[in-house]
Design a protein around this motif. Sequence first.
Motif, PDB file in Angstrom:
ATOM      1  N   LYS A  20       0.805  -1.220   0.000  1.00 25.48           N
ATOM      2  CA  LYS A  20       0.000   0.000   0.000  1.00 25.48           C
ATOM      3  C   LYS A  20       0.838   1.269   0.000  1.00 25.48           C
ATOM      4  O   LYS A  20       0.504   2.257  -0.667  1.00 25.48           O
ATOM      5  N   ASN A  21       1.978   1.240   0.729  1.00 23.01           N
ATOM      6  CA  ASN A  21       2.668   2.494   1.018  1.00 23.01           C
ATOM      7  C   ASN A  21       4.100   2.596   0.522  1.00 23.01           C
ATOM      8  O   ASN A  21       4.709   3.662   0.623  1.00 23.01           O
ATOM      9  N   GLY A  22       4.678   1.503   0.036  1.00 19.05           N
ATOM     10  CA  GLY A  22       6.023   1.581  -0.491  1.00 19.05           C
ATOM     11  C   GLY A  22       7.097   1.257   0.533  1.00 19.05           C
ATOM     12  O   GLY A  22       6.846   1.135   1.734  1.00 19.05           O
ATOM     13  N   LEU A  23       8.346   1.151   0.030  1.00 16.51           N
ATOM     14  CA  LEU A  23       9.448   0.637   0.841  1.00 16.51           C
ATOM     15  C   LEU A  23       9.861   1.580   1.968  1.00 16.51           C
ATOM     16  O   LEU A  23      10.082   1.140   3.097  1.00 16.51           O
ATOM     17  N   ARG A  24      10.001   2.889   1.678  1.00 13.94           N
ATOM     18  CA  ARG A  24      10.519   3.797   2.699  1.00 13.94           C
ATOM     19  C   ARG A  24       9.590   3.865   3.897  1.00 13.94           C
ATOM     20  O   ARG A  24      10.028   3.766   5.050  1.00 13.94           O
ATOM     21  N   HIS A  25       8.295   4.065   3.658  1.00 11.12           N
ATOM     22  CA  HIS A  25       7.333   4.117   4.757  1.00 11.12           C
ATOM     23  C   HIS A  25       7.323   2.800   5.534  1.00 11.12           C
ATOM     24  O   HIS A  25       7.236   2.782   6.756  1.00 11.12           O
ATOM     25  N   THR A  26       7.413   1.685   4.802  1.00 15.27           N
ATOM     26  CA  THR A  26       7.371   0.379   5.453  1.00 15.27           C
ATOM     27  C   THR A  26       8.601   0.163   6.332  1.00 15.27           C
ATOM     28  O   THR A  26       8.503  -0.392   7.435  1.00 15.27           O
ATOM     29  N   VAL A 316     -11.879  14.219   2.686  1.00 12.92           N
ATOM     30  CA  VAL A 316     -11.463  13.234   3.687  1.00 12.92           C
ATOM     31  C   VAL A 316     -10.769  12.092   2.976  1.00 12.92           C
ATOM     32  O   VAL A 316     -11.330  11.491   2.053  1.00 12.92           O
ATOM     33  N   GLU A 317      -9.543  11.808   3.396  1.00 14.57           N
ATOM     34  CA  GLU A 317      -8.732  10.789   2.734  1.00 14.57           C
ATOM     35  C   GLU A 317      -8.271   9.729   3.728  1.00 14.57           C
ATOM     36  O   GLU A 317      -8.191   9.974   4.932  1.00 14.57           O
ATOM     37  N   HIS A 318      -7.943   8.565   3.213  1.00 21.83           N
ATOM     38  CA  HIS A 318      -7.270   7.549   4.000  1.00 21.83           C
ATOM     39  C   HIS A 318      -5.825   7.979   4.215  1.00 21.83           C
ATOM     40  O   HIS A 318      -5.192   8.560   3.321  1.00 21.83           O
ATOM     41  N   SER A 319      -5.280   7.669   5.371  1.00 17.66           N
ATOM     42  CA  SER A 319      -3.862   7.902   5.608  1.00 17.66           C
ATOM     43  C   SER A 319      -3.078   6.641   5.264  1.00 17.66           C
ATOM     44  O   SER A 319      -3.636   5.658   4.758  1.00 17.66           O
ATOM     45  N   LEU A 320      -1.785   6.645   5.563  1.00 23.65           N
ATOM     46  CA  LEU A 320      -0.984   5.442   5.353  1.00 23.65           C
ATOM     47  C   LEU A 320      -1.455   4.296   6.230  1.00 23.65           C
ATOM     48  O   LEU A 320      -1.242   3.130   5.907  1.00 23.65           O
ATOM     49  N   HIS A 321      -2.083   4.620   7.353  1.00 23.74           N
ATOM     50  CA  HIS A 321      -2.419   3.625   8.368  1.00 23.74           C
ATOM     51  C   HIS A 321      -3.903   3.276   8.285  1.00 23.74           C
ATOM     52  O   HIS A 321      -4.771   4.151   8.310  1.00 23.74           O
ATOM     53  N   LEU A 322      -4.212   1.993   8.191  1.00 23.44           N
ATOM     54  CA  LEU A 322      -5.591   1.548   8.051  1.00 23.44           C
ATOM     55  C   LEU A 322      -6.444   2.035   9.212  1.00 23.44           C
ATOM     56  O   LEU A 322      -6.078   1.896  10.382  1.00 23.44           O
ATOM     57  N   GLY A 428       2.031  10.493   7.265  1.00 23.09           N
ATOM     58  CA  GLY A 428       1.372   9.403   6.563  1.00 23.09           C
ATOM     59  C   GLY A 428       0.398   9.798   5.494  1.00 23.09           C
ATOM     60  O   GLY A 428      -0.377   8.967   5.032  1.00 23.09           O
ATOM     61  N   ARG A 429       0.379  11.042   5.018  1.00 18.89           N
ATOM     62  CA  ARG A 429      -0.522  11.380   3.926  1.00 18.89           C
ATOM     63  C   ARG A 429       0.042  10.888   2.611  1.00 18.89           C
ATOM     64  O   ARG A 429       1.196  11.119   2.296  1.00 18.89           O
TER      65      ARG A 429
END
Length: 492
Positions: A20-26, A316-322, A428-429
């Motif tokens: 969902k978020n890519g390598l760096r965030h993970t 209103v958007e989803h963030s990186l975190h569910l 996390g946006r």
Amino acid sequence: MGNKIFKTANLRKTVNYLKKNGLRHTWYAAKERIGEEKKSFYVYREPSGEELAAQQAETMDYSELFSIIVPAYETKETFLRELIDSVRRQSYQNWELIIADAGSSDGVEKAVAQILEETEERRIKYSRLAENKGISCNTNEGIAQASGDYIALLDHDDWLTPDALYHMASAVHRSRQRGIAPVLLYSDEDKYDNNKGYYFAPNIKEKFNFDLILSNNYICHFMAVEAAVMKNLLLRQEYDGAQDYDLVLRVVGGLCEQMPKSQIETSIIHIPRVLYHWRCHVDSTAENTASKSYAYEAGRAALADFCKGQGWPVEVEHSLHLGFYEINYQPDVLTVREDVGILGGRILDRHKCICGGAMDDTGRCLYAGLHREYSGGSTHRAVLKQDAAAVDVRCMRIRPELRDVFEQITGLDYREKLVRCERGSGSGRKGRDGNGTESAVPENVRGRIRIADVSGLTCDEAGYRKISMELGRAAAEMGYLVLWDPQMTIRI
């Protein structure tokens, strides 16, 4: 037994997060989570028999009846027995348990009948629903049967601590002695590993925080709502999966019509104790957050509906975190919301760690020392918009009605300057909605933000903190909220 790393679940979450978020965030998320789990140690201690007896004696004359609603669906008999036993063991005796069964098999009905025969418990009400209409409609069937003063929600595979209703009833009693009738009460909670048999991951929550609840349903379990309010609102089927969040938002929305947002916390009571055990098993959201991905979209939709009801032009958007959300105000939060007096952000030091930002009522920087890429643990509070006692004067903006106060406290004319905004990846946006569609990006993410020009101040850290706290208190006295937005990030 102490906490252990839930390895299978963690691996699954990490893989989903990477996709969902890519390598760096993970990388940073995994690094932070591993560090958090290495440091964590938790043991749930059940109250002793003597403590429970004292609680029962203390509340013998309390009149509040709690109706506990359980929407059951093909519930395992062992889970159901543990649930019922946890309610029957309550030290506070004035309760009723309402089980609304939407399952197609006879398992739950037979188990309840056997339990009633064994115990002769008259406080348990069982009803077999004609059809399964979904979690909200099934729960509403139970709510319709409730005769209590407060209605509480309990999932069919979870259970309560034996002192849960005691602390709820005591909180109501204390509030009413001060002339306040609580509308909503909630407690801390933990999780239970159903396979290995231990408690872990205590969720120690904040007191009610208006803007924090607009980022995530941190209230969750255990929750009780004044019966008249619950029966008026009910749960809405179109938000199944996030029906509890939608309910909380509508309770808050109703309170917004009655009082300033800065006063809502008097009607929503946080009980700082673990009163609810959330069972983790292969099908539960507690273990596998991706198992109910539709719930997160339902939560986003519920929040968007709340914002629409407030008359706010937002996205209103989803963030990186569910399960966590970002409200983007169009064009600007101080323009859109008349309840916000001060908007502040976070300040990073040369090590890219937080050294200034949101403060509590003692002047302590809430997230001091946290690296900008970290979210603050599993609750992600350090990257969520939230109300604070104060924010650092070196990274703030003030609404026009407070500018005279600013000038009195600082001795400076109020002017704003444009400064570079540090990349706030920790917040996390993604700049996309849950379906991957590009969304509007606010000014601060584009690289520049406006803040008050306080270059004329000559202070040490204690001086900046003192001025910041004075501004926060002044805003609160005038009925305004002080909003902290971690997207608003500068470096000194």
